[in-house]
Design a protein around this motif. Sequence first.
Motif, PDB file in Angstrom:
ATOM      1  N   VAL A  90       0.860  -1.189   0.000  1.00 49.93           N
ATOM      2  CA  VAL A  90       0.000   0.000   0.000  1.00 49.93           C
ATOM      3  C   VAL A  90       0.894   1.236   0.000  1.00 49.93           C
ATOM      4  CG1 VAL A  90      -1.829   1.240   1.223  1.00 49.93           C
ATOM      5  CG2 VAL A  90      -1.756  -1.282   1.277  1.00 49.93           C
ATOM      6  N   TRP A  91       0.610   2.142  -0.947  1.00 52.61           N
ATOM      7  CA  TRP A  91       1.447   3.332  -1.165  1.00 52.61           C
ATOM      8  C   TRP A  91       0.609   4.584  -0.970  1.00 52.61           C
ATOM      9  CZ3 TRP A  91       6.501   2.320  -3.179  1.00 52.61           C
ATOM     10  CH2 TRP A  91       6.726   1.002  -3.586  1.00 52.61           C
ATOM     11  N   ARG A  92       1.149   5.576  -0.242  1.00 51.80           N
ATOM     12  CA  ARG A  92       0.507   6.891  -0.116  1.00 51.80           C
ATOM     13  C   ARG A  92       1.558   7.956  -0.416  1.00 51.80           C
ATOM     14  NH1 ARG A  92      -4.676   6.336   1.853  1.00 51.80           N
ATOM     15  NH2 ARG A  92      -5.044   4.460   3.100  1.00 51.80           N
ATOM     16  N   GLY A  93       1.264   8.801  -1.388  1.00 49.90           N
ATOM     17  CA  GLY A  93       2.208   9.869  -1.754  1.00 49.90           C
ATOM     18  C   GLY A  93       3.573   9.340  -2.157  1.00 49.90           C
ATOM     19  N   GLY A  94       3.583   8.158  -2.771  1.00 46.72           N
ATOM     20  CA  GLY A  94       4.848   7.577  -3.240  1.00 46.72           C
ATOM     21  C   GLY A  94       5.623   6.834  -2.170  1.00 46.72           C
ATOM     22  N   GLU A  95       5.089   6.782  -0.947  1.00 46.81           N
ATOM     23  CA  GLU A  95       5.761   6.072   0.152  1.00 46.81           C
ATOM     24  C   GLU A  95       5.074   4.737   0.396  1.00 46.81           C
ATOM     25  OE1 GLU A  95       8.497   7.172   1.942  1.00 46.81           O
ATOM     26  OE2 GLU A  95       8.571   8.821   0.479  1.00 46.81           O
ATOM     27  N   LEU A  96       5.874   3.695   0.553  1.00 46.25           N
ATOM     28  CA  LEU A  96       5.340   2.376   0.922  1.00 46.25           C
ATOM     29  C   LEU A  96       4.982   2.411   2.409  1.00 46.25           C
ATOM     30  CD1 LEU A  96       4.890  -0.689   0.480  1.00 46.25           C
ATOM     31  CD2 LEU A  96       7.340  -0.994   0.920  1.00 46.25           C
ATOM     32  N   ILE A  97       3.680   2.209   2.724  1.00 42.42           N
ATOM     33  CA  ILE A  97       3.299   2.347   4.142  1.00 42.42           C
ATOM     34  C   ILE A  97       2.959   1.023   4.812  1.00 42.42           C
ATOM     35  CG2 ILE A  97       2.594   4.775   3.982  1.00 42.42           C
ATOM     36  CD1 ILE A  97      -0.333   3.675   3.951  1.00 42.42           C
ATOM     37  N   GLU A  98       2.537   0.012   4.061  1.00 40.31           N
ATOM     38  CA  GLU A  98       2.342  -1.298   4.699  1.00 40.31           C
ATOM     39  C   GLU A  98       2.360  -2.403   3.647  1.00 40.31           C
ATOM     40  OE1 GLU A  98      -1.447  -2.167   6.509  1.00 40.31           O
ATOM     41  OE2 GLU A  98      -2.519  -0.703   5.279  1.00 40.31           O
ATOM     42  N   GLU A  99       2.558  -3.659   4.103  1.00 40.06           N
ATOM     43  CA  GLU A  99       2.554  -4.830   3.219  1.00 40.06           C
ATOM     44  C   GLU A  99       1.572  -5.864   3.766  1.00 40.06           C
ATOM     45  OE1 GLU A  99       5.898  -6.534   1.400  1.00 40.06           O
ATOM     46  OE2 GLU A  99       7.174  -4.761   1.540  1.00 40.06           O
ATOM     47  N   PRO A 100       0.292  -5.588   3.674  1.00 42.15           N
ATOM     48  CA  PRO A 100      -0.693  -6.484   4.280  1.00 42.15           C
ATOM     49  C   PRO A 100      -1.012  -7.689   3.388  1.00 42.15           C
ATOM     50  CG  PRO A 100      -1.830  -4.673   3.233  1.00 42.15           C
ATOM     51  CD  PRO A 100      -0.352  -4.433   3.024  1.00 42.15           C
ATOM     52  N   ALA A 101      -1.513  -8.774   4.014  1.00 43.46           N
ATOM     53  CA  ALA A 101      -2.006  -9.932   3.264  1.00 43.46           C
ATOM     54  C   ALA A 101      -3.459  -9.719   2.861  1.00 43.46           C
ATOM     55  CB  ALA A 101      -1.849 -11.200   4.099  1.00 43.46           C
ATOM     56  N   ASP A 102      -4.078  -8.680   3.366  1.00 47.29           N
ATOM     57  CA  ASP A 102      -5.505  -8.421   3.116  1.00 47.29           C
ATOM     58  C   ASP A 102      -5.688  -6.919   2.920  1.00 47.29           C
ATOM     59  OD1 ASP A 102      -8.330  -7.748   3.995  1.00 47.29           O
ATOM     60  OD2 ASP A 102      -8.407  -9.941   3.907  1.00 47.29           O
ATOM     61  N   ILE A 103      -6.497  -6.526   1.920  1.00 49.80           N
ATOM     62  CA  ILE A 103      -6.695  -5.082   1.690  1.00 49.80           C
ATOM     63  C   ILE A 103      -8.173  -4.677   1.793  1.00 49.80           C
ATOM     64  CG2 ILE A 103      -4.606  -4.616   0.348  1.00 49.80           C
ATOM     65  CD1 ILE A 103      -6.373  -5.018  -2.202  1.00 49.80           C
ATOM     66  N   ASP A 104      -8.995  -5.542   2.387  1.00 46.90           N
ATOM     67  CA  ASP A 104     -10.421  -5.220   2.525  1.00 46.90           C
ATOM     68  C   ASP A 104     -10.633  -3.866   3.208  1.00 46.90           C
ATOM     69  OD1 ASP A 104     -11.417  -7.377   1.238  1.00 46.90           O
ATOM     70  OD2 ASP A 104     -12.056  -8.472   3.028  1.00 46.90           O
ATOM     71  N   HIS A 105      -9.781  -3.582   4.189  1.00 48.34           N
ATOM     72  CA  HIS A 105      -9.975  -2.380   5.008  1.00 48.34           C
ATOM     73  C   HIS A 105      -9.660  -1.084   4.264  1.00 48.34           C
ATOM     74  CE1 HIS A 105      -5.768  -3.499   5.250  1.00 48.34           C
ATOM     75  NE2 HIS A 105      -5.457  -2.346   5.827  1.00 48.34           N
ATOM     76  N   ILE A 106      -8.943  -1.193   3.164  1.00 48.22           N
ATOM     77  CA  ILE A 106      -8.595   0.041   2.434  1.00 48.22           C
ATOM     78  C   ILE A 106      -9.159   0.060   1.014  1.00 48.22           C
ATOM     79  CG2 ILE A 106      -6.499   0.744   3.673  1.00 48.22           C
ATOM     80  CD1 ILE A 106      -4.935  -0.855   1.525  1.00 48.22           C
TER      81      ILE A 106
END
Lengths: 224, 224
Positions: free
Chosen positions: A51-67
């Motif tokens: 997951v990237w915000r403003g070009g920064e890697l912010i997390e590496e989740p196994a699930d993205i339902d929440h976002i």
Amino acid sequence: MSAFADRGVAAGARERARIRTGDFSGPTAGVAPGNVQANLDIRTDLPRYRVWRGGELIEEPADIDHIWRDDLVSFALGCSFSFEHALIEDGIELRHMTCGSNVPMYRTSIGCEPAGPFAGPLVVSMRPLKPSDAIRAIQITSRFPSVHGAPVHIGFPSAIGIADLAKPDYGDAVAIRDDELPVFWACGVTPQAVIAQVKPEFCITHAPGSMLITDLVNSQLASL
Amino acid sequence: MSAFADRGVAAGARERARIRTGDFSGPTAGVAPGNVQANLDIRTDLPRYRVWRGGELIEEPADIDHIWRDDLVSFALGCSFSFEHALIEDGIELRHMTCGSNVPMYRTSIGCEPAGPFAGPLVVSMRPLKPSDAIRAIQITSRFPSVHGAPVHIGFPSAIGIADLAKPDYGDAVAIRDDELPVFWACGVTPQAVIAQVKPEFCITHAPGSMLITDLVNSQLASL
């Protein structure tokens, strides 16, 4: 289950189901090896995301339902696992496979062709090969233009802006023997280098090596 | 004569007639460039020959009428001029062409598969190429398996028994730049290295670079 049923569509569907239910969240190298794998994301069927915000890697989740947002658009890019399958079947040793590690990947000084707001450096994967295997690998991967095709470079890392092969930007370093040439292929991690440069407000990608397993069989992508 | 008539069968026949009558006795590189050329001998149609006795090269005549015997058997071997034509048309610079010299050729430590009494080392030709051109050249020459096909080696001359690229066993040395790889193809001069090793009582070959120009057009040899 017969050996036949364990190939092709059945194997792809089975592995995606394991991933969708959370049974499997690891790298997909060697998982349903006959099936085409792809970079980038589908909402539930990748083992791990970035997951990237403003070009920064912010997390590496196994699930993205929440976002997840319903205005997101997904697309899949060809992946070198398809041609690696063909190389291995031809008897070519792939060092990162032998080592059980992820392929080493590098940002290069080769600029991608800009498209709209998107621009950035080409990322390449590297496989050290003996000269005869390098020649054969060029022949084999030329048959797979939709999954990166032939190498973009061979030998001379510095000629494409790679200062030190022992320090990949993604994946793991591998040993290169004195009688081997580094061979470089375009890599589906390139969009992540573009994201880091262009800094879009929000996006999700696959985690490198944790791919989408499709129902396509690798040989269906061969041009010949 | 139209440009069209200067191609294909007409060009081959015209150049063979010049050679047969003694009008031309030079190397055939660039002569009827669209036409397939071949190693080894036909009695009157090669610009220059080599005559061998007991494995020793004894003369290089433009005419062999005085030594021809009716029990001699002729055969033609594919020649790299066919794939060089395809490389040049693709925009790849061939250094020996730029220099106006014969391609450098080397005896290697690779043994040919023995056939009856015949055995000896593989001879290779070498072309220095930038990495991207080397990759493209492997693709292009793979389409021409009957005229040596893909390279047999790339980089690392000593791995195939070549001690010094500046000292070819046949042809002329060419400069190799720092950003270029030496790329090696099997060569139709190989039989001459076999002759030197096996020492047959008598035989005649072409002089390296002075080939038989056939009526075949190079593209007719392409596998794809």
